[in-house]
Every structure is written in C-alpha cells, then in structure tokens.
Design a protein around this motif. Structure first.
Motif, short mmCIF file in Angstrom:
data_model
loop_
_atom_site.label_atom_id
_atom_site.label_comp_id
_atom_site.label_asym_id
_atom_site.label_seq_id
_atom_site.Cartn_x
_atom_site.Cartn_y
_atom_site.Cartn_z
N GLU A 118 11.97 -7.42 -9.78
CA GLU A 118 12.94 -6.52 -9.18
C GLU A 118 13.45 -5.18 -9.22
O GLU A 118 14.36 -4.38 -9.55
N ARG A 132 9.55 -2.79 -3.46
CA ARG A 132 10.28 -3.75 -2.61
C ARG A 132 9.16 -4.74 -2.66
O ARG A 132 7.89 -4.88 -3.50
N HIS A 134 6.53 -6.21 -1.09
CA HIS A 134 4.88 -5.89 -0.67
C HIS A 134 4.23 -4.91 -2.01
O HIS A 134 3.02 -5.39 -2.03
N ALA A 204 6.95 -11.84 1.70
CA ALA A 204 6.11 -10.16 2.62
C ALA A 204 5.51 -10.69 4.14
O ALA A 204 5.20 -11.37 3.77
N THR A 226 11.95 -3.72 5.64
CA THR A 226 11.60 -2.73 3.97
C THR A 226 11.40 -1.48 3.95
O THR A 226 11.50 -0.85 3.15
N ASP A 227 10.23 -1.02 4.85
CA ASP A 227 9.10 -0.01 4.82
C ASP A 227 8.92 -0.21 6.04
O ASP A 227 7.68 -1.12 6.80
N GLU A 246 10.73 -8.93 4.66
CA GLU A 246 10.84 -9.68 3.98
C GLU A 246 11.84 -10.93 4.25
O GLU A 246 12.54 -10.03 4.78
#
Length: 253
Positions: A118, A132, A134, A204, A226-227, A246
C-alpha cells in the motif's frame, strides 16, 4: 406446505488436480465451450476476444483450467435426472462428478493472491495517491501476473486477488447466479488469505464503462470505484479505458 424451490444452479469449484485424463479433457472442453460462447455473445465483458481465444491450442485451455495462480468456479444446473446439493461437494472427485453431469450456466475466475504494497515507491507520491489494488495486476497497460506469485510468503502481508471472466448464459440470467458466483469468490479469497496467514485481503475487478449493470452488481456487493479510467492495451487494437473497483475481504480472526 410447498417445498422450497431449488437454487437455479450449484456453484462448483474446478479442482486444481483432476486424476483422470478423460475427465480433465472433458472439463477442458466444457470450459472452452462456455468461455468462447461468452466471448461471442457478450464481448464487451471480456478483455480478450473470440478471434484470439478460438485459436488457442489444447495446452493453453488446459492451463486455464488448472492454473496454479487462479481458481475457477462454475454455476452448474441440474440435468433434471437428480437434484444436486451443496453437500455433494466433499472432495475433488465429487466436484468432478458434478461438473461432468450438470449443465454449465456460468463461470468466474479468481486470480491470485499476489503481494500488494500500500506504499508507493515514488517518494513524491502523496497519501491520497497511494497505489490502487489493480496496480498489482497491471503492468505497462497490460495484465501481468507472475507464476512466482504462487510461492510468495504472505505472512502478515496484504494478499491481492482479481476477478476475471465472469459470465452467465443469457438464458440463465436474472436468477441470482452472477451474485452467487461473486460471493463464492469472496469466500474463497477469505479462506485462501487466511490459509496463507495474510493479515489483509482484497479483490479487484475491472469493468467496461458501458457495462453499468455489472458495475451496479459489484457495488451492491460492497465493491467501490477506485479509478474511472484505467488505461489498458486493447486486444482489439489501440487502448481502452476500464473502470476499476475493489473490495476488502475481512479475514476471520
């Protein structure tokens, strides 16, 4: 009192070890048939194409079925001869028997786990820009999962998984099968992360921006975006954008 209606299908894992070569060949053929049908009737749900995968040789299809860094679950319907029960899945032999006698209605594959940090390796990255999930699976705009991941040490680590290839036959939809396949995948992630002594596990998933129905289903099951614009090299040529979601799967103490 009327007896409760049986479930629309039973979720059966494909064993990583199938002793009988004949059984393995038959399961590979069933997997290939359903996968290619999915690519044909619902191409927007996949990152690959029918044209590409229809050229795969047998060894490639077999590697998909017995992937050491993946686990595939099949929604299997009864052929009407006998009612299948969850309790029937006691071991690999039971799973093989159910896979061979039932109608394949849907598929889902879970890849991983891979180690996920992370913390960004970029010292200029702010906390709000931390990696993230992914990013553990996508390198240089392509999916990239090393086979070495199967031998990694996950003690106290964050185990990352990714869902791919979710598909349910059109005639078997609106019966809750997709949701049950996803929930089974989440339970598998929890058990696998616990078995590897990870202290955290997450899943994810990427969906096409036009696939609002799939995104809505994942969000109802606790996934969050998340994106909104992950750039991937498209199998169809050029680049495409997908939506990344996710979810953390809590490991039982």
């Amino acid at each position: 009192m009327a007896s409760p209606r049986p479930p629309a299908g039973l979720i059966v894992p494909i064993p990583r070890t199938i002793q009988s070569p004949t059984d393995l060949d038959n399961i590979v053929q069933l997997y290939k048939t359903l996968r290619l049908e999915g690519l044909s009737v619902d191409p927007a749900s996949f990152s690959s194409t029918f044209e590409q995968e229809s050229q795969f040789d047998y060894e490639t299809w077999q590697s998909r079925v017995v992937n050491p860094i993946g686990r595939t679950f099949v929604a299997v319907g009864s052929n009407g001869q006998e009612q299948m029960q969850v309790e029937d899945i006691e071991d690999n032999e039971s799973a093989v028997r159910l896979l061979l006698k039932g109608r394949w209605l849907g598929l889902i594959t879970v890849l991983g786990p891979v180690l996920f940090s992370e913390q960004s390796d970029n010292t200029s990255t702010t906390l709000s820009e931390k990696p993230r999930l992914h990013t553990a699976f996508i390198k240089n705009k392509r999916y990239d999962i090393s086979m070495d991941a199967a031998n990694a040490n996950f003690d106290g680590a964050h185990a990352a998984f990714m869902i791919v290839g979710l598909f349910v036959l059109p005639q078997a939809r609106r019966k809750g099968l997709a949701g049950r396949l996803i929930k089974t995948s989440m339970e598998y992630v929890r058990e696998e992360a616990q078995r590897k002594h990870a202290n955290k596990s997450s899943i994810a998933i990427q969906v096409a921006p036009t696939n609002a129905q799939a995104q809505s289903l994942y969000e109802r099951l606790g996934f969050y975006v998340t994106d909104k614009a992950i750039v991937l090299t498209s199998q169809r040529g050029g680049e495409e954008q997908v939506v990344g979601l996710e979810k953390e799967v809590r490991i039982e103490p």
